[in-house]
Design an enzyme around this catalytic site. Structure first.
Site, PDB file in Angstrom:
ATOM      1  N   ARG A 238      24.224   0.833   9.232  1.00 33.08           N
ATOM      2  CA  ARG A 238      25.410   1.502   9.081  1.00 33.08           C
ATOM      3  C   ARG A 238      24.447   2.619  10.005  1.00 33.08           C
ATOM      4  NH1 ARG A 238      28.588  -1.853   8.639  1.00 33.08           N
ATOM      5  NH2 ARG A 238      30.283  -1.728   6.367  1.00 33.08           N
ATOM      6  N   GLU A 267      30.938   7.112  14.417  1.00 30.90           N
ATOM      7  CA  GLU A 267      31.823   5.984  15.822  1.00 30.90           C
ATOM      8  C   GLU A 267      33.365   6.287  15.764  1.00 30.90           C
ATOM      9  OE1 GLU A 267      30.673   2.517  13.438  1.00 30.90           O
ATOM     10  OE2 GLU A 267      28.971   2.440  14.270  1.00 30.90           O
ATOM     11  N   HIS A 286      29.381  -1.335  17.185  1.00 25.09           N
ATOM     12  CA  HIS A 286      30.485  -2.189  16.373  1.00 25.09           C
ATOM     13  C   HIS A 286      30.333  -3.900  16.284  1.00 25.09           C
ATOM     14  CE1 HIS A 286      30.047  -1.158  12.046  1.00 25.09           C
ATOM     15  NE2 HIS A 286      30.429  -2.193  11.610  1.00 25.09           N
TER      16      HIS A 286
HETATM   17  C1  GLV Z   1      30.765  -4.689   9.507  1.00 25.84           C
HETATM   18  O1  GLV Z   1      30.031  -3.243   9.683  1.00 25.84           O
HETATM   19  C2  GLV Z   1      30.771  -5.027   8.288  1.00 25.84           C
HETATM   20  O2  GLV Z   1      30.311  -4.539   7.149  1.00 25.84           O
HETATM   21  O3  GLV Z   1      31.247  -6.619   7.550  1.00 25.84           O
END
Ligand code: GLV
Length: 327
Positions: A238, A267, A286
């Site tokens: 994160r 993001e 991401h």
């Molecule tokens: C992606 O970032 C997730 O938490 O699955």
């Protein structure tokens, strides 16, 4: 009829499973996340929610939508959901762990190699006309073989990253966790170290922990200053776990060597962010779990959490295990 609201167009597998089970599924067809008010408006007329990490399910939302029987998150991380409040309101929250560990570790591993050899930057520099001729002393990267991988958060994804680094590059594995990971210690001699040692000894430091009050902004100016000037920082967990301005300063001032990010704060990242034009930096939007196979499995798992709940069975991947489910 039980009605499920899906906040985005998720892979069809899970949606089909829900429909085959007899649920009525409404899918938000807009190509952007719904605002909190739009979300509330839609969820009001539904019994269950199929959502993901860009949906902010805070205290206000949960109290307005306390009628929800279950929230099923298409992701492993659930930091977008106020879990304490969901638990207090008796709403179970499910997620999709395990199935995305390989795909996410692949991205961490790929970022590491890319940063060590400046690949993203050099790829783009060809397009700018900067490939004139072979230069023995230009475009030099650093080697990873036999170096030390430090894992911050050695859980399922961290294990897969460690396996890749051990197998491909014979890297020594050190890690810092809330608790010891005996499997990693037995399998590849991983050494548990304190946070200070993790910072000081890692040649590559890869973040695989969840976002919590303890990890929020933990990789800050002070932490970067304790890392090796040749270190590569990787974050596929994160964006809030690192302080982006402090990271930019650390890279600009040669405090650390490079960074690979699949997650940013905020993001999406602003296209003018200086990280995007740095030589030793690779940034991705991401995409950790973004393979067809993995996203299908996530969709299936998220659907299963809802289906099993309504069948009166144990929710396969219940996050707030302390919840007392209302009838
Ligand atoms: C992606 O970032 C997730 O938490 O699955």
């Amino acid at each position: 009829m039980t009605k499920v609201f899906a906040t985005m167009k998720f892979p069809e597998k899970g949606i089909n499973m829900l429909q085959e089970e007899g649920f009525e599924v409404t899918v938000n067809e807009k190509d952007k996340p719904l605002t909190r008010d739009e979300l509330i408006e839609n969820v009001m007329s539904h019994n269950a929610l199929f959502c993901t990490l860009s949906d902010k399910l805070d205290k206000y939302f949960l109290n307005r939508c306390s009628h929800l029987d279950i929230i099923s998150q298409f992701a492993v991380g659930v930091d977008n959901i106020d879990l304490e409040e969901a638990t207090r309101l008796g709403i179970p929250v499910g997620n999709t762990p395990d199935v995305l560990s390989d795909a996410t570790a692949d991205v961490a591993f790929g970022l590491m190699i890319n940063v060590s050899r400046k690949m993203f930057y050099l790829h783009k520099s060809i397009g700018r006309g900067n490939w004139k001729h072979f230069k023995p002393d230009a475009n030099l990267g650093i080697e990873i073989k036999n170096r030390t991988l430090g894992v911050f958060g050695l859980g399922r994804i961290g294990m897969e990253m460690a396996r890749r680094c051990r197998g491909a590059y014979n890297m020594k594995i050190i890690y810092h966790n809330r608790s010891r990971n005996k499997m990693a210690e037995n399998e590849f001699g991983a050494n548990y170290v304190g946070f200070e040692e993790l910072l000081g000894q890692s040649d590559v430091l890869s973040v695989h922990t969840n976002l919590s009050a303890e990890t929020d902004g933990i990789f800050n100016k002070d932490a970067f200053s304790r890392m090796k000037p040749t270190a590569i920082f990787i974050n596929t967990a994160r964006g809030r776990i690192h302080n982006e301005n402090d990271l930019i300063q650390a890279l600009n001032n040669g405090i650390i060597w490079g960074a690979g990010l699949d997650v940013t704060n905020p993001e999406p990242m602003d296209p003018s962010n200086p990280l995007l034009s740095m030589e030793n930096v690779a940034v991705l939007p991401h995409i950790g779990s973004a393979t067809r196979e993995t996203r299908n499995k996530m969709s299936e798992l998220a659907a299963k959490n809802i289906i099993e709940y309504y069948r009166g069975n144990k929710i396969p991947n219940l996050v707030n295990t302390g919840v007392s489910i209302q009838d």
